[in-house]
Write a protein that holds these residues in place. Structure first.
Motif, PDB file in Angstrom:
ATOM      1  N   GLU A   1      34.842  30.348  34.066  1.00 16.52           N
ATOM      2  CA  GLU A   1      34.771  31.074  32.802  1.00 16.52           C
ATOM      3  C   GLU A   1      35.880  32.112  32.786  1.00 16.52           C
ATOM      4  OE1 GLU A   1      30.852  32.580  31.869  1.00 16.52           O
ATOM      5  OE2 GLU A   1      29.900  30.795  32.714  1.00 16.52           O
TER       6      GLU A   1
ATOM      7  N   LYS B   1      35.018  34.327  35.910  1.00 17.01           N
ATOM      8  CA  LYS B   1      33.909  33.954  36.793  1.00 17.01           C
ATOM      9  C   LYS B   1      34.421  32.815  37.657  1.00 17.01           C
ATOM     10  CE  LYS B   1      29.271  31.958  36.699  1.00 17.01           C
ATOM     11  NZ  LYS B   1      28.211  31.453  35.804  1.00 17.01           N
TER      12      LYS B   1
ATOM     13  N   GLU C   1      28.691  32.671  43.153  1.00 14.11           N
ATOM     14  CA  GLU C   1      29.636  32.942  42.075  1.00 14.11           C
ATOM     15  C   GLU C   1      30.161  34.358  42.225  1.00 14.11           C
ATOM     16  OE1 GLU C   1      27.110  32.112  38.711  1.00 14.11           O
ATOM     17  OE2 GLU C   1      26.456  34.185  38.595  1.00 14.11           O
ATOM     18  N   ASN C   2      31.405  34.530  41.822  1.00 17.80           N
ATOM     19  CA  ASN C   2      32.052  35.833  41.879  1.00 17.80           C
ATOM     20  C   ASN C   2      32.659  36.145  40.521  1.00 17.80           C
ATOM     21  OD1 ASN C   2      31.827  36.411  44.790  1.00 17.80           O
ATOM     22  ND2 ASN C   2      33.142  34.627  45.000  1.00 17.80           N
ATOM     23  N   TYR C   3      32.835  37.437  40.279  1.00 13.48           N
ATOM     24  CA  TYR C   3      33.437  37.892  39.033  1.00 13.48           C
ATOM     25  C   TYR C   3      34.661  38.734  39.372  1.00 13.48           C
ATOM     26  CZ  TYR C   3      29.145  36.262  36.938  1.00 13.48           C
ATOM     27  OH  TYR C   3      28.106  35.467  36.533  1.00 13.48           O
TER      28      TYR C   3
ATOM     29  N   THR D   1      29.632  40.937  42.294  1.00 15.28           N
ATOM     30  CA  THR D   1      28.412  40.308  41.784  1.00 15.28           C
ATOM     31  C   THR D   1      28.403  40.576  40.283  1.00 15.28           C
ATOM     32  OG1 THR D   1      27.074  42.301  42.020  1.00 15.28           O
ATOM     33  CG2 THR D   1      27.168  40.809  43.934  1.00 15.28           C
ATOM     34  N   LYS D   2      27.491  39.979  39.565  1.00 22.27           N
ATOM     35  CA  LYS D   2      27.406  40.186  38.116  1.00 22.27           C
ATOM     36  C   LYS D   2      27.174  41.674  37.795  1.00 22.27           C
ATOM     37  CE  LYS D   2      26.799  38.690  33.808  1.00 22.27           C
ATOM     38  NZ  LYS D   2      27.904  38.378  32.954  1.00 22.27           N
ATOM     39  N   ILE D   3      26.297  42.315  38.537  1.00 19.72           N
ATOM     40  CA  ILE D   3      25.992  43.730  38.285  1.00 19.72           C
ATOM     41  C   ILE D   3      27.209  44.602  38.587  1.00 19.72           C
ATOM     42  CG2 ILE D   3      24.581  45.684  39.082  1.00 19.72           C
ATOM     43  CD1 ILE D   3      22.295  43.602  39.510  1.00 19.72           C
TER      44      ILE D   3
ATOM     45  N   PHE E   1      30.287  43.706  38.552  1.00 17.60           N
ATOM     46  CA  PHE E   1      31.274  43.345  37.537  1.00 17.60           C
ATOM     47  C   PHE E   1      31.056  44.142  36.252  1.00 17.60           C
ATOM     48  CE2 PHE E   1      32.106  40.241  33.991  1.00 17.60           C
ATOM     49  CZ  PHE E   1      33.486  40.225  34.062  1.00 17.60           C
ATOM     50  N   GLU E   2      29.814  44.189  35.801  1.00 20.02           N
ATOM     51  CA  GLU E   2      29.506  44.919  34.564  1.00 20.02           C
ATOM     52  C   GLU E   2      29.810  46.414  34.737  1.00 20.02           C
ATOM     53  OE1 GLU E   2      28.971  43.606  31.696  1.00 20.02           O
ATOM     54  OE2 GLU E   2      28.765  41.558  32.444  1.00 20.02           O
TER      55      GLU E   2
ATOM     56  N   LYS F   1      33.621  46.851  34.678  1.00 12.38           N
ATOM     57  CA  LYS F   1      34.128  46.692  33.315  1.00 12.38           C
ATOM     58  C   LYS F   1      33.997  48.001  32.539  1.00 12.38           C
ATOM     59  CE  LYS F   1      32.744  43.272  30.773  1.00 12.38           C
ATOM     60  NZ  LYS F   1      31.924  42.179  30.196  1.00 12.38           N
TER      61      LYS F   1
END
Length: 174
Positions: free
Chosen positions: A71, A82, A131-133, A149-151, A153-154, A157
């Motif tokens: 992604e 992603k 998965e990595n971001y 991680t998703k957290i 990453f957010e 950002k």
């Protein structure tokens, strides 16, 4: 009833057709490149996809994201991605990097790349997750942040003020 001559041409035609189909299969199966495609990203970066793989690359002077980028989103300031880690892709890129740095020593590059992947904390982190971001600030030096991680990453950002309108999308839908 078919004559012997008609049977001969019928069999010859069938064999020719089967041979032609076989040749088409060989070309499509082994020539490759048919599924490859490229998308220009801002500031000289490139998304290269093919065979289920995807990478974000620039050149040897800037950081790249290897191993199945699935992604992606981008604007004039950031590229976010992603990634599903793929050891074969990383190994290949490390081998290529080692070849470029020292073209005379091509022996055992695979073994060296394997040892880097298994011992380096950076790669251990990449392969510890499914998965990595990533966030790439592509201005200036092309700063690459991640793997997250998703957290994480957010949070990053928000810290970097990546616009909320930048939403990850399937890389093959670009």
């Amino acid at each position: 009833m078919l004559s012997l001559k008609q049977k001969f041409f019928l069999i010859l035609g069938t064999i020719s057709l089967l041979f032609f189909v076989y040749l088409l299969w060989l070309v499509s199966a082994f020539m490759g490149g048919g599924a490859d495609y490229y998308v220009d990203l801002p500031n000289g970066y490139l998304f290269r996809g093919g065979d289920g793989d995807g990478i974000i690359t620039y050149d040897t002077t800037r950081k790249s994201i290897y191993g199945k980028v699935t992604e992606i989103a981008f604007n004039d300031d950031f590229i976010i991605a992603k990634q599903v880690p793929d050891s074969m892709s990383h190994e290949s890129e490390i081998e290529n990097h080692l070849k470029r740095r020292n073209p005379q020593k091509n022996s055992d590059l695979k073994a060296l790349a394997d040892s880097i992947l298994s011992a380096d904390p950076y790669y251990k982190r990449i392969f510890s997750a499914q998965e990595n971001y990533w966030i790439l600030n592509h201005h200036g030096k092309g700063l690459l942040y991640g793997p997250f991680t998703k957290i994480e990453f957010e949070r990053k950002k928000q810290e970097l003020q990546v616009p909320a309108s930048l939403v990850l999308k399937n890389a093959w839908d670009l």
